[in-house]
Write an enzyme that holds these catalytic residues in place. Structure first.
Site, PDB file in Angstrom:
ATOM      1  N   HIS A  57      34.291  43.945  38.497  1.00 37.42           N
ATOM      2  CA  HIS A  57      32.932  43.982  37.913  1.00 37.42           C
ATOM      3  C   HIS A  57      32.035  44.612  38.980  1.00 37.42           C
ATOM      4  CE1 HIS A  57      33.925  41.495  34.451  1.00 37.42           C
ATOM      5  NE2 HIS A  57      34.595  40.706  35.251  1.00 37.42           N
ATOM      6  N   ASN A  96      44.475  36.440  39.225  1.00 41.17           N
ATOM      7  CA  ASN A  96      43.346  37.312  38.893  1.00 41.17           C
ATOM      8  C   ASN A  96      42.096  36.855  39.645  1.00 41.17           C
ATOM      9  OD1 ASN A  96      42.214  39.422  37.174  1.00 41.17           O
ATOM     10  ND2 ASN A  96      41.129  37.775  36.075  1.00 41.17           N
ATOM     11  N   ASP A 151      33.960  46.737  34.547  1.00 45.99           N
ATOM     12  CA  ASP A 151      32.739  47.264  33.949  1.00 45.99           C
ATOM     13  C   ASP A 151      31.875  47.761  35.108  1.00 45.99           C
ATOM     14  OD1 ASP A 151      31.737  43.921  32.864  1.00 45.99           O
ATOM     15  OD2 ASP A 151      31.789  44.761  34.887  1.00 45.99           O
ATOM     16  N   GLU A 182      40.510  33.348  39.486  1.00 47.60           N
ATOM     17  CA  GLU A 182      39.458  33.082  40.472  1.00 47.60           C
ATOM     18  C   GLU A 182      39.731  31.855  41.343  1.00 47.60           C
ATOM     19  OE1 GLU A 182      35.763  33.136  38.232  1.00 47.60           O
ATOM     20  OE2 GLU A 182      36.251  35.068  37.355  1.00 47.60           O
ATOM     21  N   GLU A 225      39.250  43.680  34.335  1.00 46.77           N
ATOM     22  CA  GLU A 225      37.950  43.404  33.698  1.00 46.77           C
ATOM     23  C   GLU A 225      36.877  44.422  34.088  1.00 46.77           C
ATOM     24  OE1 GLU A 225      36.717  39.384  34.356  1.00 46.77           O
ATOM     25  OE2 GLU A 225      38.749  38.580  34.225  1.00 46.77           O
TER      26      GLU A 225
END
Ligand code: G3I
Length: 674
Positions: free
Chosen positions: A571, A535, A602, A494, A600
């Protein structure tokens, strides 16, 4: 503890005067202090249908900083394309390297369930909640802390003045008194600023007065004696990224007459219900709370057959229930917390264990990892912290081992956990994940090495001119330990704020953009065979952040930074539709000669029951990965809704009872395609 990063900028900042207010009426006017702060916020996730105010993936009050320095934000002033050479590691070392004192030990009392691994625990005594020096009377007498500001580049404080709090000060109270502090945010440009508290003291409430003001209501008790800080942030009515944070100090002293302090009843930490597979060993850790100080005694009047219930050997506030259920059915277990001083004061909670037959957890079709392997990708999950100390560990570990071949520790490798104090390291949790992965022929994805969040206080407090050395030593030490067991790493996580500017993290403040170069070079120097990723979230679809992200990747490549791939966190929500843009982003990474990792994923439910749409989104993202030859892994941020950072939005592929949702079947069918 969330930290607001600040730096002094040459800009004028709005006037803010404040007085120290104490019930004993000691007033002093405060000097005007110019202190500009850059603090970032996480806004939406960029995908469509994100519920208003839902922040991801950090949280709104855990910002990473928005750059406001004109030079840093000037696109012509970014770092030169000249290679940044790796500085040598500090010599002598800035902090002590890991030693035998940091080596985890075999768990003293076997709390682990059916994991099949010899679970390790941290050596030595548990760590204090904080290692910051206690605030002194001198700190308190120095008067209220100055406001801290977040000033986005788009805001001119001379035109739009910052929000502020009316008549806010510090407070002196005696333990047992009920303190009420009014927070009234104002803005001289008009409008009503929003506000939120950073971290409420335990037992306190932040009452909404329904008139734009809120009141901190708190009855500090014996355990709170000392000088405590409490931070509230006001948001500008015109631009919610424009913020003012105020930290007040509350000095709590013991009264002469201790009997004036009420002995409040103990409490039990909120207990979830769990689905258990019959004949699996259950480990249930239950935490008692007593705001007066001495931890309560926990009791279970009706223990299940063969159960033991004893105090934890390392955590005196925790008691551990252990037993193996041999019959199916719902098992309510009543737990009582009994005050250690006045046994008549109690609290009770009932935890419900749903014991089900093993046949209920046998999924039809082939296992995801076998199907994915035949399609040339890894498929994985983020492992819940101490997943082996859970009532449902047997189910969790069994399903994870069968379905996945790559695992990311969700929190174990974050710096505040693994290096909480200079020279102190906590490797047990990561060692346990590595052991579990090795036992089940899984790869491990290291997350993260360098990040702006979950930093230990000693790094937050460090002086800027030491941070490069600290960062290099940290990267070197973690990789030295795990380079042969963890091959994929989010070297920098990030790096960008939501607006696409470089995040004003402690690392950026010390080294500018070059911190990224140095982190990657150090990672390669220490672990030449590592796969090194950059990332981030919200960079897989078009927008300012994605544009900035790809420009950053290209700059890094121009400077010969040893980056191997890009991690797209993803996400997202079940009404996500921007698949074409994700395809484009994956291809753009491939065109740069880099690999693609879904790191990641979801898919939170945009609306209740949206599970079919959720399944289609999982399927379509998987399809984009399978269609992109450079996509190497499809990793989800967990796999059961029982354990998710977004539990309330049921974002994963199994429900809380470990039953396959349509999303699981959608992945299975997609992977099974020829
Ligand atoms: O372990 C402590 C516990 O001792 C303490 O009692 C408790 C209450 O304060 O906090 C526990 O630590 C929490 C930790 O999760 C473990 O549960 C932290 O407060 C909490 O902030 C932390 O949240 C994690 C978050 O990252 C921040 O690190 C989430 O679980 C995790 O899912 C989330 O994951 C991030 C990725 O690392 C990066 N990408 C976004 C993603 C979602 O935000």
């Amino acid at each position: 503890m969330t930290r607001i990063h600040f730096r002094t900028l040459p800009q004028q900042v709005p006037n803010e005067s404040s007085k120290r207010v104490t019930p004993k009426l000691r007033f002093s006017s405060m000097m005007l202090l110019l202190l500009a702060v850059t603090v970032g916020g996480c806004s939406g996730d960029g995908s469509t249908g994100n519920p208003a105010g839902e922040n991801i993936p950090g949280d709104v009050n855990d910002p990473g900083g928005v750059n406001t320095d004109p030079v840093l934000n000037d696109p012509d002033s970014v770092t030169d394309p000249v290679r940044v050479d790796l500085p040598p590691l500090p010599d002598p070392a800035l902090t002590q390297a890991p030693s035998s004192d940091d080596e985890p030990l075999l768990e003293a009392d076997i709390y682990n369930t059916a994991t099949g691994i010899p679970v390790l625990q941290e050596p030595g005594p548990r760590l204090p909640e904080t290692d910051s020096p206690a605030l002194t009377d001198a700190d308190f007498e120095a008067g209220p802390l100055p406001p801290q500001y977040q000033i986005p580049a788009s805001v001119d404080p001379d035109v739009n003045s910052a929000p502020y709090f009316d008549n806010l000060g510090d407070h002196d109270v005696f333990a047992g008194e009920i303190l009420e502090v009014l927070f009234k945010p104002l803005d001289s440009d008009g409008g009503l600023p929003g506000m939120y508290p950073e971290e409420l003291p335990e037992g306190a409430v932040f009452r909404d007065n329904l008139n734009g003001t809120k009141t901190l209501v708190w009855q500090p008790l014996q355990r709170d004696v000392g000088i405590r800080e409490f931070t509230v942030v006001a948001l500008d009515p015109l631009n919610s990224e424009y913020r003012t944070a105020r930290t007040i100090r509350i000095r709590i002293e013991l009264p002469q007459d201790l009997s004036t302090i009420p002995n409040v009843p103990p409490r039990l930490e909120e207990l979830e219900s769990y689905t258990i597979r019959v004949n699996d060993p259950v480990v249930l850790e239950i935490k008692g709370i007593d705001l007066n100080g001495p931890y309560p005694i926990l009791e279970i009047p009706e223990l299940p057959a063969g159960a033991t219930f004893n105090q934890h050997l390392r955590y005196e506030e925790v008691y551990v229930l252990k037993f193996t259920p041999v019959t199916v059915g719902t098992l309510p277990i009543e737990v009582i917390a009994r005050d250690a001083v006045d046994p008549s004061l109690t609290a009770t909670q009932t935890v419900e264990l749903v014991i089900r037959d093993a046949a209920d957890f046998v999924f039809t079709g082939q296992r995801l990892r076998d199907l994915a392997s035949s399609r040339g990708i890894n498929i994985g999950f983020a492992s819940r912290y101490e997943f082996y100390h859970r009532p449902d560990s047997g189910l969790y570990t069994d399903i994870a081992a069968k379905e996945f071949d790559i695992v990311t520790p969700e929190n174990a490798l974050k710096m505040d956990y693994i290096n909480p104090q200079p020279g102190r390291y906590q490797f047990a949790e990561t060692d346990n994940v590595v052991a579990f992965a090795n036992a089940n022929n899984m790869r491990v994805h290291g997350h993260p090495l360098v990040w702006h969040r979950q930093l230990p206080e000693w790094i937050e407090r460090s002086s800027e001119n030491t941070r490069q050395g600290h960062m290099q030593e940290y990267v070197h030490r973690i990789l030295s330990r795990y380079k042969d067991s963890i091959d994929i790493w989010d070297v920098v996580n990030e790096p960008l704020s939501d607006d696409g500017s470089l995040r004003d993290s402690v690392w950026y403040q010390a080294m500018g953009e070059d911190y990224i170069d140095i982190a990657f070079h150090q990672a390669k120097a220490t672990a030449p065979n590592s796969i090194r990723l950059l990332n981030d979230y919200d960079v897989a679809w078009r927008g300012a952040k994605s544009t900035a992200f790809f420009e950053l990747v290209e700059r890094l490549q121009q400077r010969e930074v040893p980056i191997d791939g890009v991690g797209f966190q993803l996400h997202i929500w079940s009404d996500f539709e921007r698949f074409d843009e994700v395809h484009e982003s994956f291809q753009r990474v491939a065109d740069l000669g880099l690999d693609v990792y879904v790191t990641e994923l979801d898919v939170s439910l945009s609306s209740e029951g949206d599970v079919q749409r959720q399944a289609e989104v999982y399927r379509d993202i998987l399809r984009l990965c399978l269609d992109q030859p450079r996509c190497k892994a499809f990793q989800m941020w967990g796999f059961t809704d029982q354990y998710s950072w977004r539990r309330n939005h049921a974002p994963l592929i199994l429900d809380t009872a470990y039953q396959a949702k349509p999303a699981y079947t959608a992945l299975q069918n997609e992977l099974a395609l020829p």
